[in-house]
Design a protein around this motif. Sequence first.
Motif, PDB file in Angstrom:
ATOM      1  N   TRP A  71       0.821  -1.200   0.000  1.00  0.00           N
ATOM      2  CA  TRP A  71       0.000   0.000   0.000  1.00  0.00           C
ATOM      3  C   TRP A  71       0.858   1.255   0.000  1.00  0.00           C
ATOM      4  N   ARG A  72       1.933   1.253   0.781  1.00  0.00           N
ATOM      5  CA  ARG A  72       2.836   2.405   0.796  1.00  0.00           C
ATOM      6  C   ARG A  72       3.496   2.610  -0.565  1.00  0.00           C
ATOM      7  N   MET A  73       3.888   1.499  -1.199  1.00  0.00           N
ATOM      8  CA  MET A  73       4.497   1.615  -2.526  1.00  0.00           C
ATOM      9  C   MET A  73       3.509   2.180  -3.539  1.00  0.00           C
ATOM     10  N   MET A  74       2.250   1.746  -3.465  1.00  0.00           N
ATOM     11  CA  MET A  74       1.230   2.247  -4.390  1.00  0.00           C
ATOM     12  C   MET A  74       0.948   3.725  -4.136  1.00  0.00           C
ATOM     13  N   ARG A  75       0.960   4.119  -2.873  1.00  0.00           N
ATOM     14  CA  ARG A  75       0.724   5.522  -2.529  1.00  0.00           C
ATOM     15  C   ARG A  75       1.853   6.400  -3.047  1.00  0.00           C
ATOM     16  N   GLU A  76       3.095   5.924  -2.934  1.00  0.00           N
ATOM     17  CA  GLU A  76       4.234   6.689  -3.448  1.00  0.00           C
ATOM     18  C   GLU A  76       4.211   6.752  -4.965  1.00  0.00           C
ATOM     19  N   ARG A  77       3.815   5.642  -5.585  1.00  0.00           N
ATOM     20  CA  ARG A  77       3.797   5.589  -7.041  1.00  0.00           C
ATOM     21  C   ARG A  77       2.649   6.407  -7.619  1.00  0.00           C
ATOM     22  N   GLN A  78       1.630   6.665  -6.815  1.00  0.00           N
ATOM     23  CA  GLN A  78       0.468   7.418  -7.275  1.00  0.00           C
ATOM     24  C   GLN A  78       0.872   8.818  -7.725  1.00  0.00           C
ATOM     25  N   GLY A  79       1.798   9.447  -7.005  1.00  0.00           N
ATOM     26  CA  GLY A  79       2.222  10.790  -7.353  1.00  0.00           C
ATOM     27  C   GLY A  79       3.158  10.842  -8.546  1.00  0.00           C
ATOM     28  N   ALA A  80       3.833   9.737  -8.820  1.00  0.00           N
ATOM     29  CA  ALA A  80       4.789   9.709  -9.927  1.00  0.00           C
ATOM     30  C   ALA A  80       4.054   9.564 -11.252  1.00  0.00           C
ATOM     31  N   ASP A  81       4.660  10.071 -12.291  1.00  0.00           N
ATOM     32  CA  ASP A  81       4.070   9.982 -13.625  1.00  0.00           C
ATOM     33  C   ASP A  81       4.732   8.879 -14.423  1.00  0.00           C
ATOM     34  N   ALA A  82       4.876   7.721 -13.817  1.00  0.00           N
ATOM     35  CA  ALA A  82       5.496   6.589 -14.524  1.00  0.00           C
ATOM     36  C   ALA A  82       4.471   5.963 -15.461  1.00  0.00           C
ATOM     37  N   ILE A  83       4.887   5.666 -16.649  1.00  0.00           N
ATOM     38  CA  ILE A  83       4.013   5.027 -17.632  1.00  0.00           C
ATOM     39  C   ILE A  83       4.221   3.523 -17.532  1.00  0.00           C
ATOM     40  N   GLN A  84       3.126   2.779 -17.312  1.00  0.00           N
ATOM     41  CA  GLN A  84       3.228   1.332 -17.228  1.00  0.00           C
ATOM     42  C   GLN A  84       2.507   0.706 -18.404  1.00  0.00           C
ATOM     43  N   SER A  85       3.020  -0.413 -18.833  1.00  0.00           N
ATOM     44  CA  SER A  85       2.309  -1.171 -19.858  1.00  0.00           C
ATOM     45  C   SER A  85       1.327  -2.106 -19.156  1.00  0.00           C
ATOM     46  N   ARG A  86       0.307  -2.509 -19.857  1.00  0.00           N
ATOM     47  CA  ARG A  86      -0.700  -3.386 -19.255  1.00  0.00           C
ATOM     48  C   ARG A  86      -0.117  -4.744 -18.893  1.00  0.00           C
ATOM     49  N   GLU A  87       0.885  -5.212 -19.598  1.00  0.00           N
ATOM     50  CA  GLU A  87       1.475  -6.513 -19.329  1.00  0.00           C
ATOM     51  C   GLU A  87       2.392  -6.470 -18.099  1.00  0.00           C
ATOM     52  N   ALA A  88       2.989  -5.327 -17.823  1.00  0.00           N
ATOM     53  CA  ALA A  88       3.979  -5.233 -16.742  1.00  0.00           C
ATOM     54  C   ALA A  88       3.338  -5.269 -15.368  1.00  0.00           C
ATOM     55  N   ALA A  89       2.245  -4.580 -15.175  1.00  0.00           N
ATOM     56  CA  ALA A  89       1.637  -4.501 -13.850  1.00  0.00           C
ATOM     57  C   ALA A  89       0.152  -4.185 -14.006  1.00  0.00           C
ATOM     58  N   PRO A  90      -0.633  -4.515 -12.997  1.00  0.00           N
ATOM     59  CA  PRO A  90      -2.052  -4.180 -13.062  1.00  0.00           C
ATOM     60  C   PRO A  90      -2.241  -2.680 -12.912  1.00  0.00           C
ATOM     61  N   ARG A  96      -3.849  -0.554  -5.533  1.00  0.00           N
ATOM     62  CA  ARG A  96      -4.121   0.133  -4.265  1.00  0.00           C
ATOM     63  C   ARG A  96      -5.270  -0.535  -3.517  1.00  0.00           C
ATOM     64  N   PHE A  97      -6.324  -0.916  -4.242  1.00  0.00           N
ATOM     65  CA  PHE A  97      -7.454  -1.589  -3.618  1.00  0.00           C
ATOM     66  C   PHE A  97      -7.035  -2.928  -3.027  1.00  0.00           C
ATOM     67  N   MET A  98      -6.277  -3.709  -3.773  1.00  0.00           N
ATOM     68  CA  MET A  98      -5.827  -5.012  -3.272  1.00  0.00           C
ATOM     69  C   MET A  98      -4.955  -4.847  -2.035  1.00  0.00           C
ATOM     70  N   ALA A  99      -4.093  -3.852  -2.040  1.00  0.00           N
ATOM     71  CA  ALA A  99      -3.217  -3.623  -0.892  1.00  0.00           C
ATOM     72  C   ALA A  99      -4.030  -3.198   0.328  1.00  0.00           C
ATOM     73  N   LEU A 100      -4.968  -2.284   0.141  1.00  0.00           N
ATOM     74  CA  LEU A 100      -5.802  -1.822   1.258  1.00  0.00           C
ATOM     75  C   LEU A 100      -6.707  -2.941   1.772  1.00  0.00           C
ATOM     76  N   ALA A 101      -7.284  -3.713   0.870  1.00  0.00           N
ATOM     77  CA  ALA A 101      -8.101  -4.855   1.280  1.00  0.00           C
ATOM     78  C   ALA A 101      -7.242  -5.889   1.997  1.00  0.00           C
ATOM     79  N   GLY A 102      -6.005  -6.061   1.549  1.00  0.00           N
ATOM     80  CA  GLY A 102      -5.088  -6.983   2.212  1.00  0.00           C
ATOM     81  C   GLY A 102      -4.798  -6.565   3.647  1.00  0.00           C
ATOM     82  N   ILE A 103      -4.673  -5.262   3.868  1.00  0.00           N
ATOM     83  CA  ILE A 103      -4.450  -4.762   5.231  1.00  0.00           C
ATOM     84  C   ILE A 103      -5.653  -5.118   6.109  1.00  0.00           C
ATOM     85  N   ALA A 104      -6.847  -4.850   5.613  1.00  0.00           N
ATOM     86  CA  ALA A 104      -8.062  -5.112   6.402  1.00  0.00           C
ATOM     87  C   ALA A 104      -8.249  -6.605   6.656  1.00  0.00           C
ATOM     88  N   VAL A 105      -8.120  -7.413   5.619  1.00  0.00           N
ATOM     89  CA  VAL A 105      -8.330  -8.855   5.752  1.00  0.00           C
ATOM     90  C   VAL A 105      -7.264  -9.475   6.644  1.00  0.00           C
TER      91      VAL A 105
END
Length: 131
Positions: A71-90, A96-105
């Motif tokens: 979740w922290r990594m997703m939050r940090e990456r949210q501000g960055a303007d990195a371009i990702q390909s669909r194959e590289a990462a979701p 962010r949702f999976m990470a936050l849900a993982g914390i709760a679960v």
Amino acid sequence: MRALWFGLAGASIAWSVQEVVDTALVSHSCYPGGFPLSTPVIGGLRGMAAAVSVTAMLVALLALLTALRSWRMMRERQGADAIQSREAAPPAGRSRFMALAGIAVSALFLGGIVLQIVSIVLVHPCAGLAK
């Protein structure tokens, strides 16, 4: 992706394994035949149940820490303007949702595992079976 899935499902799987193994151990030890016993057949039953539960607690804690890190990594990456390909990462929103849900679960199942450990310490394994 593996870290996200482990953070989301690791604690629930650990809890499930703990419940199945502890129930099998205690059930067979306290009710091996046609009648319940007041003392377990297996020596060191509490120690074995505690070892399984502590292992499950460590796995759940690791899943919680993994989800927090993701979740922290997703939050940090949210501000960055990195371009990702669909194959590289979701997509970032899904991650962010999976990470936050993982914390709760993970926190929820970690609490359940800790409650099971408390019951192992406080309640006799064959309590209430034999009269």
